[in-house]
Design a protein around this motif. Structure first.
Motif, PDB file in Angstrom:
ATOM      1  N   TYR A 170     -12.526   6.712   7.388  1.00 46.58           N
ATOM      2  CA  TYR A 170     -11.544   5.629   7.362  1.00 46.58           C
ATOM      3  C   TYR A 170     -11.176   5.268   5.922  1.00 46.58           C
ATOM      4  O   TYR A 170      -9.992   5.139   5.580  1.00 46.58           O
ATOM      5  CB  TYR A 170     -12.101   4.417   8.098  1.00 46.58           C
TER       6      TYR A 170
ATOM      7  N   VAL B  59      -7.458   5.611   4.180  1.00 46.66           N
ATOM      8  CA  VAL B  59      -6.747   4.506   3.529  1.00 46.66           C
ATOM      9  C   VAL B  59      -6.351   4.897   2.114  1.00 46.66           C
ATOM     10  O   VAL B  59      -5.211   4.662   1.671  1.00 46.66           O
ATOM     11  CB  VAL B  59      -7.610   3.232   3.518  1.00 46.66           C
TER      12      VAL B  59
ATOM     13  N   ILE C 258      -5.469   5.190  11.181  1.00 44.08           N
ATOM     14  CA  ILE C 258      -6.075   4.033  10.512  1.00 44.08           C
ATOM     15  C   ILE C 258      -6.017   2.808  11.425  1.00 44.08           C
ATOM     16  O   ILE C 258      -7.004   2.074  11.577  1.00 44.08           O
ATOM     17  CB  ILE C 258      -5.370   3.768   9.170  1.00 44.08           C
TER      18      ILE C 258
ATOM     19  N   SER D 202      -5.522  -1.506   3.167  1.00 43.41           N
ATOM     20  CA  SER D 202      -5.014  -0.782   4.335  1.00 43.41           C
ATOM     21  C   SER D 202      -3.504  -0.915   4.462  1.00 43.41           C
ATOM     22  O   SER D 202      -2.962  -2.013   4.342  1.00 43.41           O
ATOM     23  CB  SER D 202      -5.665  -1.309   5.611  1.00 43.41           C
TER      24      SER D 202
END
Length: 698
Positions: A17, A21, A51, A66
């Motif tokens: 993750y 990002v 995401i 993000s």
């Protein structure tokens, strides 16, 4: 419209993750600051949706950087504050997702939305143009949504964004700056002439050009407005009117001020009252997408009424009253692995790109056109390059340009052939399209196979295998030799019995009577095809008149310009021995029903006047045939339908435009019918068309 599944990148853990990002932030910064990115649009969308999916299951682990909580381009800073936040749009990818969005919108406004606006989502760069008393004073990019970059130096280089409005009002116009296909090609010509790398695609070109300062040259861009709002010093009455106007009314007002909007295109913005009407319009725009002179990557749907927009409100990155219905990507980044050099039926040596397989619009692309050697040089393509590949609709995929910022230094130059890759003869490099010095003789089998095809001489029984057999047996050295074949010669070939021999001889006899237009097409004159061959034959009526014509006379045929005409004259001169040989073999050299342009009659005063050609029911009309024909036209191929159009005095065309007079729409007619309806072009069923041209049906 090609169905689009929801694209999601799979993220399995917190480390993945965090990396996703980081990759998304870098790609966004590169995309919005300089028009370059390591990811194409489709890959970026998949990444962001992955995401978002991870964050939905792990809300306590959402990173502050993000992209799901930021305006598109949020990595780009700017120092000019926006008067009203310049937000992005959330995306949907399917009818189901769109229907779910409309349901959530209805919950927010506490009732079903009664009217939507539907517009194409233009693939460019969002800007805000500020006008003071009608004069354009400042141009600002979206930036991070709260502040953008001042690009006022570009004022005066953008078509559709007037320096002075038709009415001296103070207001802000928001819209998209992009490059049309023609502007993009011009920009790359200028850029490469200055020693720079070509832009990968029009969107990159617009982004890079808009930000360029102190450049020795300028290239045009185009603006399409999609918003109109008041500024701090806008008059009270006007400000109130702008705040209360429906979006569709604002677009009408913008157009009235002289701002370019989609109303001038083949896909104008419309209003719709139901989900079904919106989805029907999405399909219409998607069907027209391949024919548009600019790029779109989706359709924007908004609650049209100002009251509904206020009730729905906005999030931190996107309004809740608008959504982007994304279409399948037509451009992807992949690697150029190899270049193949193929020889066509007229001896043209064409380069073809061998690609690392990539999926575009549901098709796996492994090959793409490279046009010609000059194009390879101009684009500075190298083996191993990451390249932008474009495919829209049914067009052949093409390599646009290298993605130069992804080069590693391991890329290798593309080696051009010194001799013909098929026969080893010399290469004529005098034109952009290189050609074997042996011309048609280099690839005789391909040339003959084309000439005897259904849309040319239509000689049944002469498939590719039989042509190879005749050539290898030494019985055929050119097209005319086919008409000299004897029964004994054919019976002497393997797998040629009496029945197949007699059938082939009968087909050859029938081919002698084909009209001049098909003979011309069979000859394969460079720069002409089926449609152009019909036009030339109808204009000159006989081969003798055509061969006697100079370049100026040939330019009288619609669609033939100053470059193509001399080439046709030269080709006919080169083919003269073959044409003479065909005529001697009894092949027809006239076009039925056509009148030579040089025929004259005596006028009443003793002078001469050109004879009038017989006018058919389609005289002066441009006709497009689409879909499956039924009734009296059921057995006609598309080529035969086009021949029928021209026998009846019309001009056949393959694309619908404002110049089209009539579209014959059969069963299953798709985008061409939609475009005809959009442009208000007359439509006819196959039965109606058959009745119109009844006197010209065979």
């Amino acid at each position: 419209m090609t169905p689009m599944t929801t694209p999601v990148a799979v993220i399995v853990d917190a480390v993945g993750y965090a990396q996703a990002v980081e990759d998304a932030v870098k790609a966004s910064a590169a995309y919005y600051s300089g028009g370059t990115s390591a990811l194409d649009d489709d890959a970026y969308d998949r990444l962001v949706r992955g995401i978002a999916a991870w964050e939905a299951g792990h809300p306590e682990q959402v990173l502050p950087d993000s992209p799901t909580g930021k305006v598109a381009g949020g990595a780009v800073t700017g120092d000019v504050p926006h008067t009203v936040a310049m937000l992005s749009l959330d995306n949907v990818f399917s009818p189901e997702e769109f229907t779910a969005w409309t349901a959530s919108l209805a919950r927010r406004v506490d009732r079903d939305v009664e009217r939507f606006s539907v517009e194409p989502k233009l693939d460019g760069l969002a800007v805000a143009a500020r006008y003071s008393r009608g004069r354009l004073t400042r141009l600002i990019t979206r930036g991070d949504g709260t502040a953008g970059e001042d690009v006022s130096h570009a004022i005066g280089t953008i078509e559709g964004l007037p320096a002075q409005l038709a009415v001296p009002v103070t207001a802000e116009v928001r819209g998209e700056v992009l490059m049309t296909t023609a502007q993009f090609e011009h920009a790359n010509d200028v850029r490469t002439a200055q020693g720079g790398q070509p832009f990968a695609n029009p969107r990159n070109a617009a982004a890079g050009t808009l930000r360029a300062r102190d450049r020795a040259h300028t290239v045009p861009m185009t603006f399409f407005g999609y918003g109109l709002l008041p500024l701090a010093d806008t008059g009270t009455a006007l400000a109130a009117r702008l705040r209360e106007s429906a979006h569709s009314d604002l677009m009408d007002q913008a157009a009235g001020l002289g701002v370019n909007t989609t109303a001038t295109t083949a896909v104008p913005g419309i209003t719709a009252r139901t989900v079904e009407e919106v989805l029907a319009r999405v399909q219409e725009i998607a069907a027209l997408r391949p024919e548009l002179p600019f790029g779109i990557d989706g359709i924007v749907v908004k609650a049209d009424l100002a009251a509904d927009q206020r009730a729905a409100g906005c999030g931190s990155r996107a309004p809740r009253w608008a959504i982007a219905y994304k279409l399948p990507a037509v451009e992807k980044i992949t690697r150029l692995l190899q270049v193949e050099w193929n020889v066509g039926r007229t001896g043209v040596i064409a380069p073809r790109a061998v690609l690392e397989p990539v999926e575009i619009e549901g098709s796996t692309i492994t090959y793409a056109t490279l046009h010609n050697p000059a194009d390879i040089t101009r684009r500075d393509l190298r083996l191993g390059d990451h390249v932008m590949v474009h495919r829209a609709g049914d067009v052949i995929p093409r390599v646009e340009a290298p993605v130069a910022h992804l080069r590693t230094g391991d890329e290798q130059p593309i080696v051009f052939p010194d001799t013909c890759p098929r026969c080893g003869s010399g290469i004529d490099t005098g034109e952009q399209r290189w050609r074997c010095e042996n011309g048609r003789d280099c690839h005789l089998v391909a040339s003959l196979s084309y000439a005897v095809g259904r849309d040319q001489l239509d000689i049944e029984g002469l498939g590719h295998t039989r042509v190879v057999q005749l050539v290898e047996a030494g019985l055929v050295a050119d097209l005319a030799d086919l008409f000299a074949l004897t029964r004994d010669q054919l019976l002497g070939l393997d797998r040629m019995g009496e029945t197949s021999t007699d059938n082939l001889l009968a087909a050859l006899a029938a081919a002698r009577n084909q009209p001049l237009s098909r003979v011309l097409c069979a000859l394969g004159v460079r720069g002409t095809g089926r449609s152009m061959s019909r036009r030339i034959a109808r204009h000159f009526a006989t081969m003798d008149h055509l061969r006697a014509a100079d370049a100026e006379a040939i330019q009288q045929v619609e669609g033939i310009g100053t470059e193509k005409a001399p080439s046709i004259v030269a080709e006919l001169a080169e083919l003269a021995p073959l044409i003479d040989k065909l005529a001697a073999a009894g092949v027809n050299m006239t076009e039925p029903g056509a009148t030579p342009p040089t025929t004259t009659d005596t006028a009443a005063d003793g002078g001469t006047v050109a004879a009038q050609r017989p006018a058919g029911p389609l005289a002066g009309m441009s006709v497009v045939v689409t879909g499956t024909m039924t009734g009296p036209l059921e057995k006609l191929s598309r080529n035969q339908m086009n021949e029928l159009v021209e026998r009846a005095g019309g001009r056949s065309s393959s694309s619908v435009s404002k110049k089209t007079t009539l579209v014959v729409a059969g069963e299953g007619a798709g985008s061409k019918r939609v475009k005809a309806e959009t442009l208000g072009v007359r439509l006819a069923t196959p039965d109606e068309f058959a009745a119109l041209v009844a006197d010209h049906l065979d």
